[in-house]
Motif scaffolding. Structure first.
Motif, PDB file in Angstrom:
ATOM      1  N   GLN A 159       0.780  -1.317  -0.096  1.00 19.98           N
ATOM      2  CA  GLN A 159      -0.028   0.099   0.088  1.00 19.98           C
ATOM      3  C   GLN A 159       0.920   1.301  -0.062  1.00 19.98           C
ATOM      4  N   VAL A 160       2.079   1.414   0.768  1.00 21.10           N
ATOM      5  CA  VAL A 160       2.766   2.378   0.941  1.00 21.10           C
ATOM      6  C   VAL A 160       4.204   1.776   0.425  1.00 21.10           C
ATOM      7  N   GLN A 161       4.781   2.677  -0.479  1.00 21.43           N
ATOM      8  CA  GLN A 161       6.328   2.223  -0.795  1.00 21.43           C
ATOM      9  C   GLN A 161       7.331   3.486  -0.455  1.00 21.43           C
ATOM     10  N   LEU A 162       8.437   3.256  -0.141  1.00 20.21           N
ATOM     11  CA  LEU A 162       9.194   4.213   0.228  1.00 20.21           C
ATOM     12  C   LEU A 162      10.511   4.180  -0.723  1.00 20.21           C
ATOM     13  N   VAL A 163      10.928   4.927  -1.358  1.00 25.25           N
ATOM     14  CA  VAL A 163      12.254   4.699  -2.066  1.00 25.25           C
ATOM     15  C   VAL A 163      13.062   5.863  -2.119  1.00 25.25           C
TER      16      VAL A 163
ATOM     17  N   GLY B  24       1.681   5.706  -2.649  1.00 30.49           N
ATOM     18  CA  GLY B  24       0.599   4.935  -2.335  1.00 30.49           C
ATOM     19  C   GLY B  24      -0.645   5.504  -1.934  1.00 30.49           C
ATOM     20  N   SER B  25      -1.398   4.978  -1.142  1.00 31.43           N
ATOM     21  CA  SER B  25      -2.734   5.371  -0.705  1.00 31.43           C
ATOM     22  C   SER B  25      -2.507   6.212   0.501  1.00 31.43           C
ATOM     23  N   ILE B  26      -1.750   7.296   0.619  1.00 34.86           N
ATOM     24  CA  ILE B  26      -1.426   8.263   1.554  1.00 34.86           C
ATOM     25  C   ILE B  26      -2.229   9.325   1.752  1.00 34.86           C
ATOM     26  N   PHE B  27      -2.743   9.463   2.841  1.00 36.82           N
ATOM     27  CA  PHE B  27      -3.622  10.816   3.375  1.00 36.82           C
ATOM     28  C   PHE B  27      -2.419  11.875   3.872  1.00 36.82           C
TER      29      PHE B  27
ATOM     30  N   ASN C 175      12.283   6.427   6.606  1.00 40.48           N
ATOM     31  CA  ASN C 175      11.125   5.881   7.465  1.00 40.48           C
ATOM     32  C   ASN C 175       9.972   6.873   7.523  1.00 40.48           C
ATOM     33  N   ALA C 176       8.726   6.058   7.227  1.00 40.33           N
ATOM     34  CA  ALA C 176       7.492   6.958   7.528  1.00 40.33           C
ATOM     35  C   ALA C 176       6.643   6.446   8.654  1.00 40.33           C
ATOM     36  N   ARG C 177       6.578   7.241   9.723  1.00 38.28           N
ATOM     37  CA  ARG C 177       5.709   6.854  10.962  1.00 38.28           C
ATOM     38  C   ARG C 177       4.541   7.368  11.064  1.00 38.28           C
ATOM     39  N   GLY C 178       3.622   6.855  11.531  1.00 37.01           N
ATOM     40  CA  GLY C 178       2.286   7.359  11.790  1.00 37.01           C
ATOM     41  C   GLY C 178       1.572   7.944  10.333  1.00 37.01           C
ATOM     42  N   VAL C 179       1.410   7.048   9.536  1.00 36.95           N
ATOM     43  CA  VAL C 179       0.638   7.075   8.187  1.00 36.95           C
ATOM     44  C   VAL C 179      -0.760   6.778   8.276  1.00 36.95           C
ATOM     45  N   LEU C 180      -1.441   7.961   7.839  1.00 37.00           N
ATOM     46  CA  LEU C 180      -2.891   7.880   7.580  1.00 37.00           C
ATOM     47  C   LEU C 180      -3.250   7.509   6.104  1.00 37.00           C
ATOM     48  N   LEU C 181      -3.720   6.259   5.873  1.00 36.54           N
ATOM     49  CA  LEU C 181      -3.995   5.929   4.627  1.00 36.54           C
ATOM     50  C   LEU C 181      -5.391   6.565   4.117  1.00 36.54           C
ATOM     51  N   THR C 182      -5.628   6.734   2.792  1.00 35.64           N
ATOM     52  CA  THR C 182      -6.915   7.240   2.479  1.00 35.64           C
ATOM     53  C   THR C 182      -8.337   6.481   2.642  1.00 35.64           C
ATOM     54  N   THR C 183      -7.828   5.289   3.076  1.00 35.35           N
ATOM     55  CA  THR C 183      -8.921   4.196   3.422  1.00 35.35           C
ATOM     56  C   THR C 183      -9.313   4.351   4.787  1.00 35.35           C
ATOM     57  N   GLY C 184      -8.583   5.340   5.539  1.00 35.13           N
ATOM     58  CA  GLY C 184      -8.799   5.432   6.865  1.00 35.13           C
ATOM     59  C   GLY C 184      -8.007   4.466   7.963  1.00 35.13           C
TER      60      GLY C 184
ATOM     61  N   SER D  83      -1.428   3.263   9.937  1.00 34.59           N
ATOM     62  CA  SER D  83      -0.298   2.306   9.665  1.00 34.59           C
ATOM     63  C   SER D  83       0.944   3.082  10.682  1.00 34.59           C
ATOM     64  N   ILE D  84       1.662   2.194  11.389  1.00 31.92           N
ATOM     65  CA  ILE D  84       2.710   2.725  12.249  1.00 31.92           C
ATOM     66  C   ILE D  84       3.915   3.007  11.727  1.00 31.92           C
ATOM     67  N   ASP D  85       4.308   1.973  10.851  1.00 30.75           N
ATOM     68  CA  ASP D  85       5.842   2.156  10.192  1.00 30.75           C
ATOM     69  C   ASP D  85       5.886   1.459   8.918  1.00 30.75           C
ATOM     70  N   TYR D  86       6.610   2.446   7.991  1.00 30.97           N
ATOM     71  CA  TYR D  86       7.024   1.999   6.678  1.00 30.97           C
ATOM     72  C   TYR D  86       8.761   2.366   6.656  1.00 30.97           C
ATOM     73  N   TRP D  87       9.346   1.305   5.728  1.00 28.12           N
ATOM     74  CA  TRP D  87      10.649   1.393   5.478  1.00 28.12           C
ATOM     75  C   TRP D  87      10.993   1.296   4.161  1.00 28.12           C
ATOM     76  N   GLY D  88      12.079   1.991   3.570  1.00 28.65           N
ATOM     77  CA  GLY D  88      12.555   1.928   2.429  1.00 28.65           C
ATOM     78  C   GLY D  88      13.639   0.744   2.461  1.00 28.65           C
ATOM     79  N   LYS D  89      14.033   0.359   1.146  1.00 26.18           N
ATOM     80  CA  LYS D  89      15.057  -0.678   1.353  1.00 26.18           C
ATOM     81  C   LYS D  89      16.695  -0.065   1.266  1.00 26.18           C
ATOM     82  N   GLY D  90      16.684   1.159   1.501  1.00 32.55           N
ATOM     83  CA  GLY D  90      17.976   1.618   1.689  1.00 32.55           C
ATOM     84  C   GLY D  90      18.671   2.153   0.734  1.00 32.55           C
ATOM     85  N   THR D  91      19.768   2.950   1.233  1.00 34.08           N
ATOM     86  CA  THR D  91      20.548   3.457  -0.151  1.00 34.08           C
ATOM     87  C   THR D  91      22.084   3.511   0.668  1.00 34.08           C
TER      88      THR D  91
END
Length: 122
Positions: free
Chosen positions: A1-5, A26-29, A96-105, A108-116
């Motif tokens: 649903q959410v991707q970090l690049v 992604g479906s990010i509000f 890192n993205a923390r505290g993500v509110l999706l458009t679905t309502g 989600s707490i945490d999303y991570w990218g794959k790193g660079t």
């Protein structure tokens, strides 16, 4: 649903600069906090810098005065300007993205990218 690049890593000499970028899609509000963490070989992942949606930044002591974090709330992007790089900054840097509110309502707490990878030569 959410991707970090992430992008912008590479090889640089000590004293040089790099700019890391991260785009969330992604479906990010909204996203409460975005940030960067890093993991050096043989070490645990550590916080580098975070920034809230109110643009309040927080930095690890080791990077204060050298790194600057910024974000674009409308584009869901976060940047890390790294100056005066030191060999000790060599690591894989993760967005890192923390505290993500999706458009679905859904919240989600945490999303991570794959790193660079950032490599600083002496």
């Amino acid at each position: 649903q959410v991707q970090l690049v992430e992008s912008g890593g590479g090889l640089v000499q000590a004293g040089g600069s790099l700019n890391l970028s991260c785009a969330a899609s992604g479906s990010i509000f909204s996203i409460n906090t975005m940030g960067w963490h890093r993991q050096a070989p043989g070490k645990q992942r550590e916080l580098v810098a975070t920034i809230t949606n109110g643009k309040r930044g927080n930095y690890a002591d080791s990077v204060k005065g050298r790194f600057t974090i910024s974000r674009d709330n409308a584009k869901n992007t976060v940047n890390l300007q790294m100056n005066s790089l030191e060999p000790e900054d060599t690591a894989v840097y993760y967005c890192n993205a923390r505290g993500v509110l999706l458009t679905t309502g859904r919240y989600s707490i945490d999303y991570w990218g794959k790193g660079t990878l950032v490599t600083v030569s002496s």
